[in-house]
Motif scaffolding. Structure first.
Motif, mmCIF file in Angstrom:
data_model
loop_
_atom_site.group_PDB
_atom_site.id
_atom_site.type_symbol
_atom_site.label_atom_id
_atom_site.label_comp_id
_atom_site.label_asym_id
_atom_site.label_seq_id
_atom_site.Cartn_x
_atom_site.Cartn_y
_atom_site.Cartn_z
ATOM 1 N N TYR A 106 34.327 29.271 48.902
ATOM 2 C CA TYR A 106 34.092 30.647 48.493
ATOM 3 C C TYR A 106 33.561 31.444 49.683
ATOM 4 N N PRO A 107 33.935 32.699 49.779
ATOM 5 C CA PRO A 107 33.486 33.509 50.908
ATOM 6 C C PRO A 107 32.068 34.014 50.693
ATOM 7 N N PRO A 108 31.470 34.571 51.728
ATOM 8 C CA PRO A 108 30.119 35.101 51.575
ATOM 9 C C PRO A 108 30.092 36.401 50.782
ATOM 10 N N HIS A 109 28.979 36.611 50.108
ATOM 11 C CA HIS A 109 28.697 37.897 49.503
ATOM 12 C C HIS A 109 27.206 38.158 49.653
ATOM 13 N N PHE A 110 26.788 39.366 49.290
ATOM 14 C CA PHE A 110 25.430 39.823 49.580
ATOM 15 C C PHE A 110 24.698 40.128 48.287
ATOM 16 N N ASP A 111 23.654 39.352 47.980
ATOM 17 C CA ASP A 111 23.025 39.518 46.674
ATOM 18 C C ASP A 111 21.741 40.338 46.680
ATOM 19 N N TYR A 112 21.048 40.399 47.791
ATOM 20 C CA TYR A 112 19.852 41.232 47.899
ATOM 21 C C TYR A 112 19.955 42.090 49.154
ATOM 22 N N TRP A 113 19.602 43.369 48.989
ATOM 23 C CA TRP A 113 19.677 44.332 50.081
ATOM 24 C C TRP A 113 18.319 45.000 50.274
ATOM 25 N N GLN B 26 47.635 39.609 50.708
ATOM 26 C CA GLN B 26 47.302 38.329 50.075
ATOM 27 C C GLN B 26 45.862 38.270 49.576
ATOM 28 N N LEU B 27 45.374 39.403 49.091
ATOM 29 C CA LEU B 27 43.986 39.446 48.624
ATOM 30 C C LEU B 27 43.757 38.475 47.477
ATOM 31 N N GLY B 28 44.787 38.231 46.692
ATOM 32 C CA GLY B 28 44.643 37.307 45.578
ATOM 33 C C GLY B 28 44.343 35.882 46.010
ATOM 34 N N ASP B 29 44.614 35.560 47.278
ATOM 35 C CA ASP B 29 44.325 34.232 47.806
ATOM 36 C C ASP B 29 42.922 34.137 48.389
ATOM 37 N N LYS B 30 42.262 35.266 48.461
ATOM 38 C CA LYS B 30 40.881 35.282 48.950
ATOM 39 C C LYS B 30 40.004 35.504 47.720
ATOM 40 N N TYR B 31 38.777 35.778 47.914
ATOM 41 C CA TYR B 31 37.881 36.093 46.813
ATOM 42 C C TYR B 31 37.233 37.440 47.105
ATOM 43 N N THR B 32 37.183 38.281 46.086
ATOM 44 C CA THR B 32 36.675 39.637 46.269
ATOM 45 C C THR B 32 35.320 39.791 45.600
ATOM 46 N N SER B 33 34.439 40.505 46.292
ATOM 47 C CA SER B 33 33.164 40.925 45.712
ATOM 48 C C SER B 33 33.181 42.439 45.563
ATOM 49 N N TRP B 34 32.337 42.924 44.666
ATOM 50 C CA TRP B 34 32.237 44.368 44.413
ATOM 51 C C TRP B 34 30.770 44.798 44.416
ATOM 52 N N TYR B 35 30.545 45.993 44.970
ATOM 53 C CA TYR B 35 29.199 46.550 45.043
ATOM 54 C C TYR B 35 29.214 47.957 44.461
ATOM 55 N N GLN B 36 28.140 48.276 43.750
ATOM 56 C CA GLN B 36 27.930 49.622 43.213
ATOM 57 C C GLN B 36 26.839 50.287 44.032
ATOM 58 N N GLN B 37 27.066 51.524 44.430
ATOM 59 C CA GLN B 37 26.054 52.251 45.175
ATOM 60 C C GLN B 37 25.885 53.646 44.590
ATOM 61 N N GLU B 49 33.182 36.452 43.823
ATOM 62 C CA GLU B 49 34.222 35.442 43.600
ATOM 63 C C GLU B 49 35.204 35.912 42.521
ATOM 64 N N ASP B 50 35.634 37.136 42.695
ATOM 65 C CA ASP B 50 36.637 37.813 41.867
ATOM 66 C C ASP B 50 36.141 38.232 40.490
ATOM 67 N N ARG B 51 35.468 37.327 39.775
ATOM 68 C CA ARG B 51 35.241 37.600 38.354
ATOM 69 C C ARG B 51 33.882 37.123 37.849
ATOM 70 N N LYS B 52 32.972 36.818 38.767
ATOM 71 C CA LYS B 52 31.655 36.330 38.337
ATOM 72 C C LYS B 52 30.633 37.466 38.389
ATOM 73 N N ARG B 53 29.923 37.643 37.289
ATOM 74 C CA ARG B 53 28.914 38.686 37.222
ATOM 75 C C ARG B 53 27.537 38.129 37.560
ATOM 76 N N PRO B 54 26.829 38.785 38.483
ATOM 77 C CA PRO B 54 25.441 38.356 38.746
ATOM 78 C C PRO B 54 24.579 38.596 37.510
ATOM 79 N N SER B 55 23.482 37.887 37.464
ATOM 80 C CA SER B 55 22.531 38.096 36.385
ATOM 81 C C SER B 55 22.080 39.555 36.349
ATOM 82 N N GLY B 56 22.043 40.111 35.150
ATOM 83 C CA GLY B 56 21.579 41.479 34.997
ATOM 84 C C GLY B 56 22.676 42.533 35.011
ATOM 85 N N ILE B 57 23.889 42.142 35.369
ATOM 86 C CA ILE B 57 25.005 43.089 35.356
ATOM 87 C C ILE B 57 25.623 43.072 33.961
#
Lengths: 123, 106
Positions: A106-113, B26-37, B49-57
């Motif tokens: 799995y690639p890196p991601h950022f959990d705390y900023w 080929q983004l589907g072969d990687k894993y995507t994260s999303w951020y809200q600002q 990791e495409d579809r995993k929600r952190p705690s609290g989301i």
């Protein structure tokens, strides 16, 4: 709860070095991975560098030649130096924790900023 | 270098479903994260990791990928979801962010 706090001058002069420190609480910098990310005013996020607790580092290729990272484990801090700055380096600079296990695939991601530190490059 | 493309803006009515896309080779072969600002705030991780929600989301946030596109979906969008959203991927040992999408709830 992990907390990060950037600190440093809000102003840097062209051609000089921008220096920022990130102080971490709630987690040991020795046992985690860390990053610097920046955001020019009104623009998107730009990744600068990740550094890992095993001593390796990944850099944004466009910034690599100007970036230096250091750590102070006694203070649970890490720092960014960016040299030869220009107005294009004006940005809010964030430190962040990296979640990354290169054995997992799995690639890196950022959990705390951090809350961000605006640095303006101007004479 | 690897590029991620997002629409600059997406509008949605309250209670409706918002879909924010992120395209890359080929983004589907990687894993995507999303951020809200939100304005004046730091980014917040809302998906990894495409579809995993952190705690609290909230569960109304979900992620998916297909082919060259990753999608962040917000079901039953609320006014508090109005924000900029950034996708993020990993390519050749470098982190790449998309340009961001401004989600307007009106």
């Amino acid at each position: 709860q992990v907390q990060l706090q950037e600190s440093g001058p809000g102003l840097a002069k062209p051609s000089e070095t921008l220096s920022l420190t990130c102080t971490v609480s709630g987690a040991s910098i020795s046992n985690n991975h860390w990053s610097w990310i920046r955001q020019p005013p009104g623009k998107g996020l730009e990744w600068i560098v990740n550094f890992y607790n095993r001593g390796t580092t990944n850099y944004n290729p466009s910034l690599k030649s100007r970036v230096t990272i250091s750590t102070d484990t006694s203070k649970n801090q890490f720092s960014l130096n960016l040299n030869s700055v220009t107005a294009a380096d004006t940005a809010v600079y964030y430190c962040a924790r990296v979640i990354f296990d290169d054995y997992s695939g799995y690639p890196p991601h950022f959990d705390y900023w951090g809350q961000g530190n605006l640095v303006t490059v101007s004479s | 270098s690897y590029d991620l493309t997002q629409p600059p803006s997406v509008s949605v009515s309250p209670g409706q479903t918002a879909s924010i896309t992120c395209s890359g080779h080929q983004l589907g072969d990687k894993y995507t994260s999303w951020y809200q600002q939100k304005p004046g705030q730091s980014p917040v991780l809302v998906m990894y990791e495409d579809r995993k929600r952190p705690s609290g989301i909230p569960e109304r946030f979900s992620g998916s990928t297909s082919g060259h596109t990753a999608t962040l979906t917000i079901a039953g969008t609320q006014p508090m979801d109005e924000a900029d959203y950034y996708c993020q991927a990993w390519d050749s040992s470098t982190v790449v962010f998309g340009g961001g999408t401004k989600l307007t709830v009106l």
